[in-house]
Design an enzyme around this catalytic site. Sequence first.
Site, PDB file in Angstrom:
ATOM      1  N   THR A 299       2.381   7.926  -0.731  1.00 25.15           N
ATOM      2  CA  THR A 299       3.022   8.535   0.421  1.00 25.15           C
ATOM      3  C   THR A 299       2.723   7.722   1.655  1.00 25.15           C
ATOM      4  O   THR A 299       1.816   6.889   1.683  1.00 25.15           O
ATOM      5  CB  THR A 299       2.501   9.960   0.651  1.00 25.15           C
TER       6      THR A 299
ATOM      7  N   ALA B  87       1.299   8.711   4.078  1.00 26.06           N
ATOM      8  CA  ALA B  87       0.023   9.139   4.644  1.00 26.06           C
ATOM      9  C   ALA B  87      -1.122   8.275   4.138  1.00 26.06           C
ATOM     10  O   ALA B  87      -2.240   8.377   4.616  1.00 26.06           O
ATOM     11  CB  ALA B  87      -0.260  10.604   4.284  1.00 26.06           C
ATOM     12  N   CYS B  88      -0.872   7.433   3.119  1.00 26.93           N
ATOM     13  CA  CYS B  88      -1.916   6.587   2.567  1.00 26.93           C
ATOM     14  C   CYS B  88      -1.956   5.271   3.328  1.00 26.93           C
ATOM     15  O   CYS B  88      -0.990   4.874   3.947  1.00 26.93           O
ATOM     16  CB  CYS B  88      -1.660   6.311   1.094  1.00 26.93           C
ATOM     17  N   GLY B  89      -3.076   4.573   3.253  1.00 29.50           N
ATOM     18  CA  GLY B  89      -3.093   3.294   3.946  1.00 29.50           C
ATOM     19  C   GLY B  89      -4.445   2.645   3.963  1.00 29.50           C
ATOM     20  O   GLY B  89      -5.418   3.163   3.438  1.00 29.50           O
TER      21      GLY B  89
ATOM     22  N   ARG C 261       0.823  -1.203   0.000  1.00 23.04           N
ATOM     23  CA  ARG C 261       0.000   0.000   0.000  1.00 23.04           C
ATOM     24  C   ARG C 261       0.859   1.255   0.000  1.00 23.04           C
ATOM     25  O   ARG C 261       0.400   2.344  -0.334  1.00 23.04           O
ATOM     26  CB  ARG C 261      -0.923   0.010   1.229  1.00 23.04           C
TER      27      ARG C 261
END
Length: 283
Positions: A121, A123-125, A116
């Site tokens: 970045t 910050a993604c998930g 993922r």
Amino acid sequence: MNRYASQLDHEIHRFHDGSWQRVSDQLAIEEPLEIRISHVEGGRRKKTPLSITMRTPGQDFALAAGFLFGEGLVSRRDDIEEIDYCRDVPSEAERCNTVLVTLRPGLEVNLENQKRNFTTTSACGVCGKASLAALAMDGCQALPVSTKISAATVMGLPGALRAAQRGFDSTGGVHAAGLFTPGGDLLALGEDVGRHNAFDKLVGERFLAGEAPAFERTAILLSGRASYELLQKAVRARIPIVASVGAPSSLAVHIAQAFSITLAGFLKPGGFNVYSGRSRIRD
């Protein structure tokens, strides 16, 4: 421009007291950093791109180490043999924006859980139950409640963090994460245009110094809001007390409750809110 600089002079027009002025201002530099790993797979060493994140140049090696630690790819300092800027890239600009982390032979690297983040970045998930399940599968457990902090100390953390923020003083455009003792002494500071990068820089610096994971008697203050990604990083780093100047998200509260983390938000001179783990905070 210095390719490794974190700030940039920029001429602006400023309107003040009814008139215009032409002045120089400091901008926080934002550039991409690609994190690659060199690891042994099937008896052969290979290089794999892991993530691209927008960051403020500086502490790049700490950022990379903190990211790998936060993602569960490394757990001890000796899991990393070397960190350096990539030399097999075509230009100097790319070289100073690409970091290669060489992992020790024999270290099992499970990249499936990290897909993922490969080209996005940090910050993604993934959200909800999947993130909690991933933490539990990685062996993360509830934190002990032995570490205590006073309410007065909690209220004093923003001032202590702000006083140490040299990047914010110059630019006004960077986030910060500060690691404190229960008595309110600042142990380490990470600054970056990205909240997650500031956290990773802080943890990575301590990790590379051989001091992680040794956070169970600390508290961390976040200059912005408390997202679930930052609480996941706190769980992995075993930080029992997380405070934020802004608001926590619902999933951040859920993670804090599931792993017995004290989570405080909306820190102001007169008080704060506690969303989880009230027992660690003394009156």
